[in-house]
Enzyme design. Structure first.
Site, PDB file in Angstrom:
ATOM      1  CG  ASP A  56       6.380  36.945  -5.639  1.00 34.97           C
ATOM      2  OD1 ASP A  56       5.520  36.715  -4.766  1.00 34.97           O
ATOM      3  OD2 ASP A  56       7.420  37.596  -5.402  1.00 34.97           O
TER       4      ASP A  56
ATOM      5  NE  ARG B 176      14.341  36.009  -3.404  1.00 33.39           N
ATOM      6  CZ  ARG B 176      13.174  36.545  -3.057  1.00 33.39           C
ATOM      7  NH1 ARG B 176      12.967  36.922  -1.790  1.00 33.39           N
ATOM      8  NH2 ARG B 176      12.216  36.724  -3.936  1.00 33.39           N
TER       9      ARG B 176
HETATM   10  C1  LIG Z   1       7.446  38.884  -2.684  1.00 33.42           C
HETATM   11  C2  LIG Z   1       8.720  38.956  -3.376  1.00 33.42           C
HETATM   12  O1  LIG Z   1       9.508  38.090  -3.288  1.00 33.42           O
HETATM   13  S1  LIG Z   1       9.039  40.291  -4.347  1.00 33.42           S
HETATM   14  C3  LIG Z   1      10.442  39.803  -5.298  1.00 33.42           C
HETATM   15  C4  LIG Z   1      10.140  38.763  -6.280  1.00 33.42           C
HETATM   16  N1  LIG Z   1       9.220  39.239  -7.296  1.00 33.42           N
HETATM   17  C5  LIG Z   1       9.679  39.937  -8.343  1.00 33.42           C
HETATM   18  O2  LIG Z   1      10.872  40.122  -8.461  1.00 33.42           O
HETATM   19  C6  LIG Z   1       8.712  40.465  -9.354  1.00 33.42           C
HETATM   20  C7  LIG Z   1       9.385  41.487 -10.208  1.00 33.42           C
HETATM   21  N2  LIG Z   1       8.521  42.054 -11.236  1.00 33.42           N
HETATM   22  C8  LIG Z   1       8.183  41.387 -12.331  1.00 33.42           C
HETATM   23  O3  LIG Z   1       8.488  40.236 -12.505  1.00 33.42           O
HETATM   24  C9  LIG Z   1       7.424  42.154 -13.391  1.00 33.42           C
HETATM   25  O4  LIG Z   1       7.450  43.517 -13.107  1.00 33.42           O
HETATM   26  C10 LIG Z   1       5.952  41.735 -13.542  1.00 33.42           C
HETATM   27  C11 LIG Z   1       5.893  40.277 -13.983  1.00 33.42           C
HETATM   28  C12 LIG Z   1       5.183  41.910 -12.278  1.00 33.42           C
HETATM   29  C13 LIG Z   1       5.338  42.608 -14.643  1.00 33.42           C
HETATM   30  O5  LIG Z   1       6.161  42.458 -15.777  1.00 33.42           O
HETATM   31  P1  LIG Z   1       5.684  42.889 -17.235  1.00 33.42           P
HETATM   32  O6  LIG Z   1       4.324  42.372 -17.472  1.00 33.42           O
HETATM   33  O7  LIG Z   1       6.753  42.512 -18.205  1.00 33.42           O
HETATM   34  O8  LIG Z   1       5.599  44.457 -17.099  1.00 33.42           O
HETATM   35  P2  LIG Z   1       5.596  45.529 -18.264  1.00 33.42           P
HETATM   36  O9  LIG Z   1       5.010  44.985 -19.512  1.00 33.42           O
HETATM   37  O10 LIG Z   1       5.004  46.760 -17.712  1.00 33.42           O
HETATM   38  O11 LIG Z   1       7.164  45.774 -18.493  1.00 33.42           O
HETATM   39  C14 LIG Z   1       7.679  46.890 -19.174  1.00 33.42           C
HETATM   40  C15 LIG Z   1       9.149  46.701 -19.317  1.00 33.42           C
HETATM   41  O12 LIG Z   1       9.749  46.656 -18.029  1.00 33.42           O
HETATM   42  C16 LIG Z   1      10.496  45.455 -17.881  1.00 33.42           C
HETATM   43  N3  LIG Z   1      10.359  45.005 -16.502  1.00 33.42           N
HETATM   44  C17 LIG Z   1       9.222  44.868 -15.770  1.00 33.42           C
HETATM   45  N4  LIG Z   1       9.532  44.460 -14.525  1.00 33.42           N
HETATM   46  C18 LIG Z   1      10.878  44.337 -14.481  1.00 33.42           C
HETATM   47  C19 LIG Z   1      11.776  43.959 -13.466  1.00 33.42           C
HETATM   48  N5  LIG Z   1      11.345  43.639 -12.245  1.00 33.42           N
HETATM   49  N6  LIG Z   1      13.093  43.930 -13.764  1.00 33.42           N
HETATM   50  C20 LIG Z   1      13.532  44.287 -14.988  1.00 33.42           C
HETATM   51  N7  LIG Z   1      12.716  44.655 -15.990  1.00 33.42           N
HETATM   52  C21 LIG Z   1      11.401  44.683 -15.740  1.00 33.42           C
HETATM   53  C22 LIG Z   1       9.877  44.482 -18.840  1.00 33.42           C
HETATM   54  O13 LIG Z   1      10.793  43.459 -19.167  1.00 33.42           O
HETATM   55  C23 LIG Z   1       9.544  45.390 -20.007  1.00 33.42           C
HETATM   56  O14 LIG Z   1      10.729  45.636 -20.731  1.00 33.42           O
HETATM   57  P3  LIG Z   1      10.714  46.081 -22.296  1.00 33.42           P
HETATM   58  O15 LIG Z   1       9.923  47.351 -22.384  1.00 33.42           O
HETATM   59  O16 LIG Z   1      12.142  46.266 -22.621  1.00 33.42           O
HETATM   60  O17 LIG Z   1      10.068  44.963 -23.044  1.00 33.42           O
HETATM   61  O1  LIG Z   2      10.631  37.863  -0.680  1.00 36.18           O
HETATM   62  C1  LIG Z   2       9.925  38.757  -0.331  1.00 36.18           C
HETATM   63  C2  LIG Z   2       8.626  38.589   0.237  1.00 36.18           C
HETATM   64  O2  LIG Z   2       7.957  39.584   0.536  1.00 36.18           O
HETATM   65  O3  LIG Z   2       8.247  37.412   0.397  1.00 36.18           O
HETATM   66 MG   LIG Z   3       9.745  35.918  -0.112  1.00 33.02          MG
END
Ligand SMILES: CC(=O)SCCNC(=O)CCNC(=O)[C@H](O)C(C)(C)COP(=O)(O)OP(=O)(O)OC[C@H]1O[C@@H](n2cnc3c(N)ncnc32)[C@H](O)[C@@H]1OP(=O)(O)O
Ligand SMILES: O=CC(=O)O
Ligand SMILES: [Mg+2]
Length: 568
Positions: free
Chosen positions: A469, A183
């Protein structure tokens, strides 16, 4: 805005045209030089970027002017609606190009920033797709953007690895991985570390162009079964913006000598004006489409932004604006109908809950909320959905598998003809619910902490057991702004106080004290909470609403080299 080109005043640093990179005519790099980045910022890649910028900059400028005009119309009392001029597109019987076999099944998609360890974890997560994000989940610092490109190149080549020395753990790709979508940023964001013909480059063309240039061949061979690369396209407001993307794709395909329709993209419907343009957006991208997605969080943000001058359309507390609200359900239903009528995927959105490690009961409750949300989506006819965290994937996959049977998607089987009756009124219906002082406090606490993280290079964070986010933080910001602007009465908790600058000032002070208690004095001092508070407070009290939190704060994360040379 300073437009001085590539020669820096610091004699000790010497004048380095192109910032040390081998640049073509008219291109200047103002971000830090790094050998790894130089493998991305090759002369050929920069020539491709310059070509895209020169071809499309005026189209993008025009599209941004049109956004301003539309804003003026809404601010003068107008409402968004279906465009009578494109009724023939909505009524027509056309369909999009066939879905590529490689992405027929998209039941669960994980998203995350283009950070090295997370990319590996996401690709290994068991999800069908991983959307690598330069947008809502990424703070677009030079380091994040360039490392992100390096990481993606390694991921596509299958060579990506990561060593966590502290935990003595090495991360590598599994044999089976999710399909990669990327994206790029929205059209509105500039890239201030790359100047082309004296102007900052268009951010999304940098993200798209560098990724495409370096990966299209390997991607089509190893991941896409002849198709790809695949993209998600954010924050569009009108089909004219989709037309620009389509033209960008065609130009890239010609440049690479690959077939038209190789590149595929899913468009996020995440602005209120765009919900009235879904057919038109798909039509523009009909050779390059793989569907639409309900970007629910930006959509809520956009509802407030579009109606910023409509005090009769105020939102209740942020926590009450969910998919159960009539306007949100109507949006999701119409998106499903539109996509399936046009032969492409209708993707669901992101539930904000994430696993809660230290509280099993709360964790169970969060998981139940996610499952309920996903059950609603699959029953409504969504072909797949988003997960914020790998820990949620098994449960979400189970919900989709149990309700979809053996089919990879519901495109041909779930037509949602009933949704043809959805009207403009349904899509605009004012959400119901109360407004409370706790709502104001939560917005403030979350908004400040998010901005503090973003300023230090982190674009998605866990806060109060939810994923936050740029999109979710925007809701907090614009809701505070709206409540302040109209001095709304917070009557949901029986207190009946009005939101004034004085009340907000007190809330900010108290919430800052609470943040300090929660994160600890040391982290608070070392972090950027005070700067974030200043930015967030200014944005909430600005006489005119800033279009985007991240655009307004962008200058704070631009670092030109040598340090201190002029920014935007
Ligand atoms: C509205 C929108 O646009 S939604 C789309 C955009 N937003 C996103 O993509 C957010 C995605 N999610 C994240 O960034 C994360 O899940 C967070 C920041 C919310 C939480 O992350 P953390 O605090 O690291 O969570 P946590 O400590 O429970 O993670 C456990 C493990 O999962 C991994 N993990 C957590 N979320 C993700 C993810 N989305 N992708 C890959 N790995 C992940 C961590 O890296 C960690 O790995 P490890 O055990 O190997 O060290
Ligand atoms: O990108 C996703 C959203 O919900 O905003
Ligand atoms: Mg969005």
């Amino acid at each position: 805005m300073s437009l001085s080109l590539g020669y820096y005043g610091d004699t000790a640093m010497k004048k380095i045209p192109g910032g040390g990179y081998d640049v073509p005519e008219g291109v200047d790099i103002r971000g830090r030089y790094d050998e790894e980045f130089a493998k991305i910022l090759t002369k050929d890649a920069l020539m491709f970027l310059a070509d895209l910028q020169r071809e499309f900059r005026n189209h993008v400028k025009y599209a941004m002017e049109c956004r301003k005009e539309a804003k003026m119309r809404y601010n003068s009392g107008g409402l968004p609606g279906f465009d009578p001029a494109t009724k023939n597109v909505r009524d027509g019987d056309w369909v999009c190009a066939e879905v590529p076999p490689a992405v027929a099944d998209r039941k669960v998609e994980i998203t995350g920033p283009v950070e090295r360890k997370m990319i590996i974890n996401a690709l290994n997560s068991g999800a069908k797709v991983f959307m690598a994000d330069f947008e809502d989940a990424l703070s677009p610092t030079w380091e994040n953007l360039m490392k992100g490109q390096v990481n993606l190149k390694d991921a596509v080549n299958g060579t990506i690895s990561f060593e966590d020395k502290a935990r003595n753990r090495v991360y590598k790709l599994n044999d089976q991985t999710a399909k990669l979508f990327v994206r790029p940023r929205g059209w509105h964001l500039p890239e201030a570390h790359i100047f082309i013909d004296g102007e900052p480059a268009i951010g999304c063309l940098v993200d798209f162009g560098l990724y495409f240039h370096h990966n299209h061949a390997a991607f089509r061979k190893t991941q896409g079964q002849g198709y790809g690369p695949f993209f998600y396209l954010p924050k569009m407001e009108n089909s004219r913006e989709a037309r620009i993307w389509n033209n960008v794709f065609e130009r890239a395909e010609r440049m690479a000598g690959i077939e038209k329709g190789s590149i595929r993209a899913t468009v996020l419907i995440e602005t209120l004006p765009a919900v009235f343009q879904m057919d038109e957006i798909l039509y523009e991208l009909r050779d390059h489409s793989v569907g639409l997605n309900c970007g629910r969080w930006d959509y809520i943000f956009s509802y407030v932004k579009t109606f910023q001058a409509h005090p009769d359309r105020l939102l209740p507390d942020r926590v009450l604006v969910g998919m159960g609200q009539h306007f949100m359900r109507s949006y999701s239903d119409l998106l499903i109908r539109t996509c399936h009528r046009r032969g492409v995927h209708a993707m669901g959105g992101m539930a904000a809950q994430i696993p809660i490690r230290d509280d099993p009961a709360a964790n169970e409750a969060a998981l139940e909320l996610v499952k309920k949300d996903k059950l609603r989506e699959v029953r409504a006819g969504h072909d797949g959905t988003w997960a914020a965290h790998p820990g949620l994937i098994p449960a979400i996959m189970e919900v989709f598998n149990n309700n979809m049977g053996d089919t990879p998607n519901l495109i041909k089987t779930m037509k949602r003809k009933d949704a043809a009756l959805i009207t403009e009124e349904d899509l605009l219906q004012i959400p119901r619910g109360v407004r409370t002082i706790e709502g104001l406090r939560l917005n403030t606490r979350v908004g400040i902490q998010y901005v503090a993280a973003w300023l230090t290079g982190t674009g998605s964070v866990p806060l109060y057991n939810l994923m936050e986010d740029a999109a979710t933080a925007e809701i907090s910001r614009v809701q505070n702004w709206q409540w302040l602007k109209y001095g709304v009465e917070l009557d949901g908790d029986g207190l009946g106080v009005r939101v004034t600058t004085e009340l907000f000032g007190k809330v900010v002070e108290e919430e800052m004290a609470r943040i300090e208690r929660e994160v600890g004095r040391d982290r608070f001092k070392k972090g950027m909470y005070k700067e974030a508070c200043k930015i967030f407070t200014r944005q909430c009290t600005a006489p005119v609403l800033d279009d985007f939190l991240t655009l307004n704060a962008y200058n704070c994360i631009v670092v030109h080299h040598p340090r201190g040379s002029s920014k935007l």
